[in-house]
Design a protein around this motif. Sequence first.
Motif, PDB file in Angstrom:
ATOM      1  N   LEU A  46      36.825  39.718  42.687  1.00 57.59           N
ATOM      2  CA  LEU A  46      38.206  39.625  43.140  1.00 57.59           C
ATOM      3  C   LEU A  46      38.248  39.562  44.664  1.00 57.59           C
ATOM      4  N   ARG A  48      41.144  39.240  47.962  1.00 58.49           N
ATOM      5  CA  ARG A  48      42.564  39.251  48.318  1.00 58.49           C
ATOM      6  C   ARG A  48      42.989  38.015  49.104  1.00 58.49           C
ATOM      7  N   ARG A  61      47.042  36.965  46.346  1.00 60.65           N
ATOM      8  CA  ARG A  61      47.393  38.244  46.973  1.00 60.65           C
ATOM      9  C   ARG A  61      48.184  39.130  46.004  1.00 60.65           C
ATOM     10  N   PHE A  64      45.710  40.327  43.287  1.00 58.87           N
ATOM     11  CA  PHE A  64      44.787  41.338  43.805  1.00 58.87           C
ATOM     12  C   PHE A  64      45.470  42.706  43.830  1.00 58.87           C
ATOM     13  N   HIS A  67      45.803  44.052  40.231  1.00 60.58           N
ATOM     14  CA  HIS A  67      44.512  44.560  39.756  1.00 60.58           C
ATOM     15  C   HIS A  67      44.300  46.011  40.187  1.00 60.58           C
ATOM     16  N   THR A 122      39.442  44.281  50.929  1.00 57.54           N
ATOM     17  CA  THR A 122      39.779  42.885  50.626  1.00 57.54           C
ATOM     18  C   THR A 122      39.021  42.293  49.447  1.00 57.54           C
ATOM     19  N   THR A 123      37.972  42.953  48.969  1.00 63.86           N
ATOM     20  CA  THR A 123      37.220  42.434  47.826  1.00 63.86           C
ATOM     21  C   THR A 123      36.937  43.549  46.829  1.00 63.86           C
ATOM     22  N   TRP A 322      38.747  31.297  39.819  1.00 64.59           N
ATOM     23  CA  TRP A 322      39.638  32.428  40.116  1.00 64.59           C
ATOM     24  C   TRP A 322      40.435  32.877  38.897  1.00 64.59           C
ATOM     25  N   LEU A 325      40.593  36.824  38.770  1.00 68.54           N
ATOM     26  CA  LEU A 325      41.426  37.281  39.879  1.00 68.54           C
ATOM     27  C   LEU A 325      42.897  37.008  39.613  1.00 68.54           C
TER      28      LEU A 325
END
Length: 367
Positions: A46, A48, A61, A64, A67, A122-123, A322, A325
Motif C-alpha cells: 500500500l 499513500r 489517498r 490508504f 486501510h 506513507t507505505t 493497485w 490498495l
Amino acid sequence: MRVVICGGGVIGACIAWFLRRRGIEIVVVERAGVAAAASGKAGGFLARDWCEGSPLDALARRSFAIHAQLPEQIAGDWGYRPMTAYSGSVAADGHPRRHAPSALGWLGNGVIIAQRIGTMETTAIVHPKKFTVAVMNAAIALGAELRTGQVTGIMRDAGGTTATGVEVDGRIVEADAVVIAMGPWSLLAAQWMSLPAVYGQRSPSIVYDTGTDAPADALFLEYEENGSAVSIEVFPRADGSTHITVLSDIAPLPLDPAAVTPDKDAIARLQTMSERLSPLFRSERIIAQQACFRPVTQDGLPLIGKVPRSEGLYVATGHNVWGILNAPATGEVMAQLIAEGATRNVDISPFDPARLAPLDPSLLQAR
C-alpha cells in the motif's frame, strides 16, 4: 434494493461490505472461491502518495486512509502494518560493489540501496488473501449472501435497457442493480453489455517463510539479467511470509481462474534472483510458487462507474497493480454511486467506462 456483485475478489468484497452497511441486500456470485485469483496472490503493498500527479491520486489517498481504519472496524487479522520502502539495484558480477555489504543487514552483499522511497507514514502492507476474506466475512456477517456459480448472462427488462438480474449457471438471480467486478474475467461481460476491453497480465511470484528475520522493508530493485534490467519487488509481511515478484509476462488468460499456473522458467529465474538477494530466501523456505493475472485497461486506469447505455449496470475492475490498495475506496464510491446516484469522497469521472470504446462482442465468441 437488491444488488448482485459478480466477483468475489477484493473489489467485490469491499463493494459488498460498504453496500451492506447501508442495509442494501447483497448477493455475491463467485465462481472459484473468495480471493481465488489476484486478490489472493498479490503483494499487498500500500502506498499513500505514489499516484500523485495522476488521476488515481485522490482514490489512492482515500483508500490508504480507509486501510488504516479498517482493523478497528472489521474483525480478523490480515497483517496490516506500516513499513519502509527502498529503491536500489543488484550489482552484477564484476561490478565494483558486487561483494560490498548492503546498507540493510538482512540483505546479501551487492544489494545496493539507493534511497528510501516510503516511510511508516506513507507505505504499508496487508496480507491480500486474509484481507479479502476478512472483508467478505464481514459483509456476510451483516447479512450478505455468497453464492458459488458462474455468471452466464445479464437479464434485462422488456425494453432491453435496464438490468433485472443475472443468469448463474442457467438460473436467474433477480436484482435491482448488477456490478461486474471479475478482474480480468470482466472481459467476458462484454458479451452482454457495452464494456471496454479488460486485459490480463500475468505476474509470477514466490512466497518464502522468513519468520521474524525479514523486517518491514519493502524493496524495489533493478536486477541485471542477460544484459538487460528487470524490476524485482520484495514484500515482507507481518505473518512471517515474504512475497517476491518480477515484472509480468504475456500469456493467454484461462477461462477458469482456477487454471492459472506460473511459467516454470519464470519461477526458476525468480528463484535464482531471490537467492541472490538474501540468504533468507532459500529453497527449503518456499511456501508457494504461483502466478496471477492483473486486470488492466487500454489507458492503464480502472473502470469504475455505470455501464454505458444501460440502467442498473455497474463495473469496477482494471485496477492493475493497485487493486489491493484501491479496493476500499472503490467499494466506498461504488456504494455511494449505487445508493445515492453520485460519489462524495472521490471524483470517479476519470474512470468512467464510457471514455473507452466498447469491445466488439464478436471477438469473444471464439472463446
